[in-house]
Design a protein around this motif. Structure first.
Motif, PDB file in Angstrom:
ATOM      1  N   GLU A  18       0.824  -1.218   0.000  1.00 27.75           N
ATOM      2  CA  GLU A  18       0.000   0.000   0.000  1.00 27.75           C
ATOM      3  C   GLU A  18       0.853   1.261   0.000  1.00 27.75           C
ATOM      4  N   LYS A  19       1.964   1.215   0.728  1.00 27.95           N
ATOM      5  CA  LYS A  19       2.839   2.383   0.814  1.00 27.95           C
ATOM      6  C   LYS A  19       3.468   2.697  -0.548  1.00 27.95           C
ATOM      7  N   GLU A  20       3.887   1.650  -1.260  1.00 27.31           N
ATOM      8  CA  GLU A  20       4.504   1.848  -2.573  1.00 27.31           C
ATOM      9  C   GLU A  20       3.488   2.375  -3.583  1.00 27.31           C
ATOM     10  N   LYS A  22       0.814   4.169  -2.929  1.00 22.20           N
ATOM     11  CA  LYS A  22       0.521   5.560  -2.582  1.00 22.20           C
ATOM     12  C   LYS A  22       1.643   6.493  -3.042  1.00 22.20           C
ATOM     13  N   LYS A  23       2.870   6.066  -2.847  1.00 19.00           N
ATOM     14  CA  LYS A  23       4.025   6.881  -3.253  1.00 19.00           C
ATOM     15  C   LYS A  23       4.057   7.062  -4.763  1.00 19.00           C
TER      16      LYS A  23
END
Length: 373
Positions: A18-20, A22-23
């Protein structure tokens, strides 16, 4: 015209977390946002495409459907979840709110924070269960204003700056973003006459005494959840929960391994050679243990049902006793003479009278070998 693969649009792999995701969306959106590219239809189309891809890949259910069925799995015309149509403000705000200090409004009652308390207990209390009183510092609803923050006889009013939303729109360069309202600090309400006890916060820090029932069989790391005993929620919201985590103190005699207990019991040379009875400690008092002749140091004996009953159910464990032969000390002349006679007698018989040396590890192996015979 067929749609591009969502992972390709954002430039991430299918295994991206999820973090990747979003980035990656943030990077594309910053580059192609219409406010930064006025009149550029291609940039606007790329921005919408990236927003659509992020909306699907940031939702676990939609992403699963997309991974399994492709665009058909999320196309509303084909029964899928679909993309919620041309308004990207919510998505864009979620991703960029942390940069510009915005995010969603937080006005209104909110759930209080959960708390954790580490309870230090004895092995006896962990095995048998106990009721323990604890004192927990936390934020609780103010009794004077019932959590409203306003003095008795008055009440909070809707914030005139944000209209009760808790946020205001601010223009920063090419972007129009939402920020926490500076007047009410996101609460959506203003208090003209704050409570003297809590100074308008609605909560006060107090220490409360709670009774915790520790069930039999708990071990270090186990947690007990006390619902509603955490911090009181802002704006009169519900309280969080209190998690009491067990920490079992080291015992002077016993060691615990799951549902079994272990201990060492001293044995005299005479009892080891000739056999006898030992008084063995348990958590329920002492019991007699019969020792056969020619017992070697390190030998393990099992006392069934003298261990721990697991907190999640199952049979009661055992107590495993390891005998450890003690060397006699401070012998008088007569005792030394008797041992000299014994040594001489054993020496005449050759190796057949020499005891087999057994290490602790061999003792453990022999113990389990005996169980299978």
């Amino acid at each position: 015209m067929s749609k591009r693969d969502y992972y390709e649009v954002l430039g991430v792999s299918k295994g991206a977390d999820e973090k990747e995701v979003k980035k990656a969306y943030r990077r594309v959106a910053m580059k192609c946002h219409p406010d930064r590219n006025p009149g550029d239809a291609e940039a606007e189309a790329s921005f919408k495409e990236a927003s659509e891809a992020y909306e699907i890949l940031s939702d676990s259910e939609k992403r699963s459907a997309y991974d399994q069925y492709g665009h058909a799995g999320v196309d509303p015309s084909m029964g899928g979840g679909g993309f919620g149509g041309g308004n990207f403000s919510d998505i864009f705000g979620d991703v960029f709110g942390d940069i510009f200090g915005g995010g969603r409004g937080r006005s209104g009652p909110q759930r209080g924070s959960d708390l954790r308390y580490t309870l230090d207990i004895s092995l006896e209390d962990a095995v048998k269960g106990a009721t323990v009183e604890i004192r927990v510092p936390s934020l609780n609803a103010c009794d004077t204003c019932d959590g409203s923050g306003a003095s008795p006889g008055s009440s909070p009013t809707t914030c005139g700056t944000c209209g009760g939303v808790g946020q205001v729109r601010m223009q920063q360069g090419l972007f129009q973003v939402q920020q926490t309202c500076p007047t009410c600090r996101g609460r959506g309400k203003s208090i003209s006459d704050p409570c003297n006890s809590c100074h308008g916060q609605g909560r006060v820090e107090t220490t409360k005494t709670l009774s915790v029932k520790v069930p039999p069989g708990v071990d270090t790391g186990d947690r007990i959840r006390l619902s509603g005993e955490g911090e009181a929620g802002p704006e009169g919201g519900p309280s969080g929960d209190l998690f009491v985590q067990m920490s079992v103190r080291q015992h002077a005699i016993f060691e615990r391994d799951g549902k079994n207990l272990y201990c060492e019991v001293p044995i005299t040379f005479a009892d080891a050679a000739l056999g006898g009875e030992l008084d063995v400690p348990t958590l329920d008092g002492r019991v007699k243990l019969k020792i056969p002749a020619e017992t070697q140091t390190g030998k393990l004996f099992r006392l069934r049902g003298k261990g721990v009953k697991p907190v999640r159910g199952g049979s009661v464990g055992d107590l495993l006793c390891r005998v450890d032969m003690e060397t006699p000390v401070k012998l008088n002349k007569e005792q030394k003479g008797l041992i000299e006679e014994l040594r001489a007698s054993l020496g005449q018989g050759g190796k057949s009278h020499s005891p087999r040396q057994t290490s602790w590890f061999e003792g453990v192996k022999n113990f389990f070998d005996d169980l299978t015979t």
